[in-house]
Enzyme design. Sequence first.
Site, PDB file in Angstrom:
ATOM      1  N   ASP A 167     -93.820 -83.572   9.130  1.00 38.51           N
ATOM      2  CA  ASP A 167     -92.382 -83.653   8.952  1.00 38.51           C
ATOM      3  C   ASP A 167     -91.862 -84.907   9.654  1.00 38.51           C
ATOM      4  O   ASP A 167     -92.533 -85.482  10.516  1.00 38.51           O
ATOM      5  CB  ASP A 167     -91.683 -82.440   9.559  1.00 38.51           C
ATOM      6  CG  ASP A 167     -92.013 -81.141   8.842  1.00 38.51           C
ATOM      7  OD1 ASP A 167     -92.533 -81.201   7.713  1.00 38.51           O
ATOM      8  OD2 ASP A 167     -91.752 -80.078   9.422  1.00 38.51           O
ATOM      9  N   ASP A 176     -89.381 -85.671  12.334  1.00 34.37           N
ATOM     10  CA  ASP A 176     -88.647 -84.963  13.381  1.00 34.37           C
ATOM     11  C   ASP A 176     -87.559 -85.859  13.946  1.00 34.37           C
ATOM     12  O   ASP A 176     -87.826 -87.002  14.359  1.00 34.37           O
ATOM     13  CB  ASP A 176     -89.595 -84.537  14.508  1.00 34.37           C
ATOM     14  CG  ASP A 176     -90.626 -83.535  14.036  1.00 34.37           C
ATOM     15  OD1 ASP A 176     -90.229 -82.507  13.464  1.00 34.37           O
ATOM     16  OD2 ASP A 176     -91.835 -83.775  14.231  1.00 34.37           O
TER      17      ASP A 176
END
Length: 204
Positions: free
Chosen positions: A131, A133
């Site tokens: 991901d 972040d």
Amino acid sequence: MEVRPHDLVWVNDPQAIVIESELPEWLNQIDYHQLPMVVRREQLPRQFVPVGIRGRQRAERLAVKIKLRNIIQVVTPESLINHVAIGQLPSHFRDSLQALRDYLSGWQWGITGSCGYQIASGIVSLSTKSDLDLLIRCPIYTDYKQLVAINQFAQHQPCRIDIQIQTPYGGFVLNEWIREQRVLLRTATGPILTHNPWCIGKEY
């Protein structure tokens, strides 16, 4: 020297790293004292800073503490949003960050997690499952609708985005707050379940 959770720090002496648990095998395979360490949340005496050491694999993490006086470099999440190394990231990360730079203009925000670590260190940390972040600093109460709008914008970007909101008391996951209307606020003394992460123990 001021350091905050999610900052990346380097030390000038291996002896500055205080490891109180048994050394995992993976730690012997890396020059961990030369790598950036991620500041984490824990209440310690002022001469120490709680940090985490990252290994090569996602599961390779070790919580330690370092001596504040031995820190020689601090890189904040905010300093990474225009870093030249972003140009070397996979295209869906580059495109997402470009869109976020425009949308979050005026907000105090930065890049954390594997992406931030890779940008700051040059060590490839991202995988196909990673991901993006982000950290957004919100020192005062921020309107719920504004944060919902940010979250919706993030969900329409090329890569998966995970946003943490930082208040004066700790940090919480934005998705969790939107979904549950309460959050597990991560503080230096441990997690706190609250409906109001800007004012611990009180409702809106």
